[in-house]
Design an enzyme around this catalytic site. Structure first.
Site, PDB file in Angstrom:
ATOM      1  N   SER A 133      -0.687  -8.363  -8.541  1.00  0.00           N
ATOM      2  CA  SER A 133       0.432  -7.575  -8.035  1.00  0.00           C
ATOM      3  C   SER A 133       1.716  -8.234  -8.506  1.00  0.00           C
ATOM      4  CB  SER A 133       0.406  -7.536  -6.505  1.00  0.00           C
ATOM      5  OG  SER A 133       1.632  -7.057  -5.972  1.00  0.00           O
ATOM      6  N   TYR A 146      -0.805 -11.464   2.100  1.00  0.00           N
ATOM      7  CA  TYR A 146      -1.119 -10.768   0.855  1.00  0.00           C
ATOM      8  C   TYR A 146      -0.492 -11.480  -0.341  1.00  0.00           C
ATOM      9  CZ  TYR A 146      -1.393  -6.957  -2.557  1.00  0.00           C
ATOM     10  OH  TYR A 146      -1.652  -6.203  -3.675  1.00  0.00           O
TER      11      TYR A 146
END
Length: 281
Positions: A133, A146
């Site tokens: 990401s 995360y």
């Protein structure tokens, strides 16, 4: 010879689209998910094998990979796509939630790679694609668990890129930007609803959340990410990172083409942090 790829997290969203894209390009696809849905295989007869796989369960991983190799005769690439997220204030994030995210996003990737390596080494050239990401290299608030998990994947991937070169196995990182209105986002928001926001954080939390809603970049579409994953799996060069999306392109420019001070100042502006400082004065 037709190539074969195993993809995790194919029940919906990016994983499903990636499986379809590989199949449309003539690859054999081992489309894995925790609860198998036969529709993918039915729509691509002979090209797609749907098989159950829970990345947090090594036995489940081993079984799925063995079944895929037996069915198609080998393995040329894996795509580690399965992942979970959670929006929360770090102080109030339960330890079990942190562990659950790492169990899927980090140890799940470790399980799949370790299980697949003996099969990948049998090919003259093979590839591992880890879906990371933009926050894997440019952190944002309220996503500490995360973000930490994706930073771990970034470090793991770079280290393996050197180590596995000796085995003719390439490592690729695909770093998508924010993808809105996806099942991944909806699941993450659902998990976030259970997280308590401490009283002292409520004003800040509301401001940071509104900054996310007013995100200054266009959303990254899943089709572009699926195409980038396919390009990465097909690329025999030594390239490691594939950024996808206008936000991540800007984050990458700031992270690696400017000074640390400029990077931090711009990220503070983009995440609404600098506006919060003005409000809090």
């Amino acid at each position: 010879m037709t190539k074969t790829v195993l993809i995790t997290g194919c029940s919906s969203g990016l994983g499903r689209m990636t499986a379809i894209h590989f199949a449309s390009q003539g690859w054999n696809v081992i489309a894995t998910m925790r609860k198998p849905e036969p529709e993918l295989a039915e729509n691509h007869p002979g090209r797609v094998l749907v098989h159950p796989l829970d990345v947090s369960d090594r036995q489940s991983v081993d079984t799925a990979i063995a079944a895929g190799v037996e069915h198609f005769g080998g393995l040329d690439a894996i795509v580690n796509n399965a992942g979970i997220t959670m929006l929360s204030v770090f102080e109030a994030t339960p330890a079990e939630a942190f562990r659950r995210i790492f169990e899927t996003n980090v140890f799940g990737v470790v399980n799949v790679i370790q299980s697949a390596l003996p099969h990948l080494r049998q090919r003259a050239r093979s590839t591992i694609v880890n879906v990371s990401s933009g926050v894997g290299f440019a952190a944002v608030p309220l996503l500490s668990a995360y973000v930490a998990s994706k930073h771990a994947i970034e470090g793991l991937s770079e280290s393996l890129s050197y180590e596995l070169e000796s085995q003719n196995i390439g490592i690729k990182l695909v770093e998508p930007g924010a993808m809105r209105n996806t099942n991944f986002t909806a699941t993450g928001m659902s998990a976030s609803e259970a997280a308590v926001v401490p009283e002292g954080y409520k004003t800040y939390f509301d401001h940071a959340l509104q900054s996310m809603i007013n995100y200054p970049f266009a959303s990254t579409d899943e089709k572009s990410v699926a195409e980038a994953i396919y390009a990465a799996a097909s690329d025999s060069s030594g390239r490691l990172r594939y950024v996808v999306g206008p936000d991540v392109e800007e984050y990458a420019r700031l992270r690696w083409s400017t000074s640390e001070d400029h990077y931090l100042a711009e990220m503070s502006r983009l995440t609404g942090q600098s506006a919060w400082r003005e409000m809090a004065k």
